[in-house]
Design a protein around this motif. Sequence first.
Motif, PDB file in Angstrom:
ATOM      1  N   VAL A   4       0.943  -1.195   0.009  1.00 38.07           N
ATOM      2  CA  VAL A   4      -0.009   0.039   0.034  1.00 38.07           C
ATOM      3  C   VAL A   4       0.826   1.232  -0.155  1.00 38.07           C
ATOM      4  N   THR A   5       0.698   2.105  -0.854  1.00 35.10           N
ATOM      5  CA  THR A   5       1.585   3.252  -0.917  1.00 35.10           C
ATOM      6  C   THR A   5       0.630   4.447  -0.812  1.00 35.10           C
ATOM      7  N   SER A   6       0.860   5.680  -0.218  1.00 32.49           N
ATOM      8  CA  SER A   6       0.334   6.536   0.071  1.00 32.49           C
ATOM      9  C   SER A   6       1.143   7.849  -0.823  1.00 32.49           C
ATOM     10  N   THR A   7       0.516   8.411  -1.782  1.00 34.51           N
ATOM     11  CA  THR A   7       1.365   9.528  -2.500  1.00 34.51           C
ATOM     12  C   THR A   7       0.450  10.912  -2.520  1.00 34.51           C
ATOM     13  N   PRO A   8       1.059  11.733  -2.183  1.00 29.06           N
ATOM     14  CA  PRO A   8       0.194  13.210  -2.136  1.00 29.06           C
ATOM     15  C   PRO A   8      -0.338  13.352  -3.613  1.00 29.06           C
ATOM     16  N   THR A   9      -1.334  14.084  -3.661  1.00 26.68           N
ATOM     17  CA  THR A   9      -1.943  14.481  -4.995  1.00 26.68           C
ATOM     18  C   THR A   9      -1.102  15.096  -5.647  1.00 26.68           C
ATOM     19  N   PRO A  10      -0.765  15.058  -6.791  1.00 26.18           N
ATOM     20  CA  PRO A  10       0.263  15.641  -7.680  1.00 26.18           C
ATOM     21  C   PRO A  10      -0.264  17.085  -7.933  1.00 26.18           C
ATOM     22  N   THR A  11       0.528  17.971  -7.755  1.00 27.25           N
ATOM     23  CA  THR A  11       0.350  19.465  -8.128  1.00 27.25           C
ATOM     24  C   THR A  11       0.544  19.997  -9.568  1.00 27.25           C
ATOM     25  N   PRO A  12      -0.024  20.932  -9.807  1.00 26.39           N
ATOM     26  CA  PRO A  12       0.176  21.236 -11.207  1.00 26.39           C
ATOM     27  C   PRO A  12       1.703  21.571 -11.659  1.00 26.39           C
ATOM     28  N   ALA A  13       2.454  21.981 -10.639  1.00 21.49           N
ATOM     29  CA  ALA A  13       4.054  22.187 -10.966  1.00 21.49           C
ATOM     30  C   ALA A  13       4.535  20.781 -11.326  1.00 21.49           C
ATOM     31  N   GLU A  14       4.224  19.697 -11.025  1.00 13.98           N
ATOM     32  CA  GLU A  14       4.785  18.330 -11.134  1.00 13.98           C
ATOM     33  C   GLU A  14       4.554  18.144 -12.889  1.00 13.98           C
ATOM     34  N   THR A  15       5.475  17.600 -13.263  1.00 15.19           N
ATOM     35  CA  THR A  15       5.518  17.181 -14.825  1.00 15.19           C
ATOM     36  C   THR A  15       4.226  16.167 -15.137  1.00 15.19           C
ATOM     37  N   GLU A  16       4.051  16.175 -16.401  1.00 14.44           N
ATOM     38  CA  GLU A  16       2.720  15.183 -16.863  1.00 14.44           C
ATOM     39  C   GLU A  16       3.388  13.751 -16.706  1.00 14.44           C
ATOM     40  N   ALA A  17       4.869  13.347 -16.915  1.00 19.47           N
ATOM     41  CA  ALA A  17       5.331  12.169 -16.955  1.00 19.47           C
ATOM     42  C   ALA A  17       5.069  11.352 -15.643  1.00 19.47           C
ATOM     43  N   GLU A  18       4.817  12.211 -14.198  1.00 20.14           N
ATOM     44  CA  GLU A  18       4.750  11.760 -12.960  1.00 20.14           C
ATOM     45  C   GLU A  18       3.517  11.446 -12.780  1.00 20.14           C
ATOM     46  N   VAL A  19       2.271  11.726 -13.478  1.00 20.03           N
ATOM     47  CA  VAL A  19       1.033  11.290 -13.295  1.00 20.03           C
ATOM     48  C   VAL A  19       0.909   9.955 -13.980  1.00 20.03           C
ATOM     49  N   PRO A  20       0.411   9.047 -13.329  1.00 22.25           N
ATOM     50  CA  PRO A  20       0.052   7.640 -13.813  1.00 22.25           C
ATOM     51  C   PRO A  20      -1.185   7.826 -14.856  1.00 22.25           C
ATOM     52  N   ASN A  37      -5.243   9.894 -15.907  1.00 18.59           N
ATOM     53  CA  ASN A  37      -4.347  10.786 -16.122  1.00 18.59           C
ATOM     54  C   ASN A  37      -4.600  11.949 -14.773  1.00 18.59           C
ATOM     55  N   GLY A  38      -4.761  11.336 -13.550  1.00 20.51           N
ATOM     56  CA  GLY A  38      -4.808  12.116 -12.225  1.00 20.51           C
ATOM     57  C   GLY A  38      -6.229  12.640 -12.192  1.00 20.51           C
ATOM     58  N   LYS A  39      -7.182  12.469 -12.818  1.00 19.00           N
ATOM     59  CA  LYS A  39      -8.544  13.037 -12.663  1.00 19.00           C
ATOM     60  C   LYS A  39      -9.515  11.744 -12.500  1.00 19.00           C
ATOM     61  N   GLU A  40     -10.208  11.863 -11.702  1.00 18.27           N
ATOM     62  CA  GLU A  40     -11.320  10.822 -11.189  1.00 18.27           C
ATOM     63  C   GLU A  40     -12.107  10.681 -12.143  1.00 18.27           C
ATOM     64  N   ARG A  41     -12.473   9.484 -12.372  1.00 16.41           N
ATOM     65  CA  ARG A  41     -13.562   8.925 -13.476  1.00 16.41           C
ATOM     66  C   ARG A  41     -14.690   8.587 -12.549  1.00 16.41           C
ATOM     67  N   PRO A  42     -16.127   9.038 -13.156  1.00 11.77           N
ATOM     68  CA  PRO A  42     -17.254   8.776 -12.483  1.00 11.77           C
ATOM     69  C   PRO A  42     -17.137   7.347 -11.746  1.00 11.77           C
ATOM     70  N   PRO A  43     -17.596   7.106 -10.586  1.00 11.78           N
ATOM     71  CA  PRO A  43     -17.826   5.837 -10.067  1.00 11.78           C
ATOM     72  C   PRO A  43     -18.755   4.925 -10.817  1.00 11.78           C
ATOM     73  N   GLY A  44     -18.476   3.667 -10.872  1.00  9.59           N
ATOM     74  CA  GLY A  44     -19.360   2.610 -11.499  1.00  9.59           C
ATOM     75  C   GLY A  44     -20.624   2.027 -10.422  1.00  9.59           C
ATOM     76  N   LYS A  45     -21.545   1.643 -10.786  1.00  9.45           N
ATOM     77  CA  LYS A  45     -22.552   1.228  -9.776  1.00  9.45           C
ATOM     78  C   LYS A  45     -21.930  -0.180  -9.119  1.00  9.45           C
ATOM     79  N   ALA A  46     -22.526  -0.348  -7.840  1.00 12.51           N
ATOM     80  CA  ALA A  46     -21.937  -1.489  -6.979  1.00 12.51           C
ATOM     81  C   ALA A  46     -22.437  -2.773  -7.608  1.00 12.51           C
ATOM     82  N   GLY A  47     -21.767  -3.626  -7.828  1.00  7.87           N
ATOM     83  CA  GLY A  47     -22.092  -5.027  -8.115  1.00  7.87           C
ATOM     84  C   GLY A  47     -22.119  -5.147  -9.562  1.00  7.87           C
ATOM     85  N   GLU A  48     -21.630  -4.029 -10.385  1.00  9.52           N
ATOM     86  CA  GLU A  48     -21.753  -4.298 -11.671  1.00  9.52           C
ATOM     87  C   GLU A  48     -20.350  -4.297 -12.162  1.00  9.52           C
ATOM     88  N   ARG A  49     -19.989  -4.996 -13.306  1.00  8.30           N
ATOM     89  CA  ARG A  49     -18.928  -5.251 -13.907  1.00  8.30           C
ATOM     90  C   ARG A  49     -18.707  -4.085 -15.079  1.00  8.30           C
TER      91      ARG A  49
END
Length: 145
Positions: A48-64, A120-132
């Motif tokens: 388990v890793t805890s990484t701070p939320t990337p800041t805009p100053a960080e380069t694009e390559a660091e954002v998964p 790309n660092g932006k949250e995707r809308p959550p899916g419905k519980a129990g659905e693939r």
Amino acid sequence: MGRHRSDPLGPARLVIVAMSAVAVLGLLVVGVFALVNSTEAESLPVPVTSTPTPTPAETEAEVPTLEIICAADRCPVFVRVPGGDILTDQDLGPGQRVRHYEPELEVVLDDAGTVQVLENGKERPPGKAGERDSFEVSRAQDPPS
């Protein structure tokens, strides 16, 4: 007429039987060790890793390209490069996360409601519980300079 009797091999026969028994036991021991080691490797938790939320100053390559965070007791996750290598095929535990930086990814979530997905660092809308849920993610384009 006398009786015909085969010549006993004596000690040689005992050595052959003993060597065969040792070989069989050796193969059994190697098999047991291989089985135990493979089971232990599969049951090791993902760190388990805890990484701070990337800041805009960080380069694009660091954002998964993709980050998946488990928010339940068990989160089955499958990630691969389209038409290629499987990168993740496992159940994540509470708080565990996976990150991938490849340019294109295919994702399958058995229960879309149990995970938080960042594209790309932006949250995707959550899916419905129990659905693939299955979707593709592409690396964000570099901003023009």
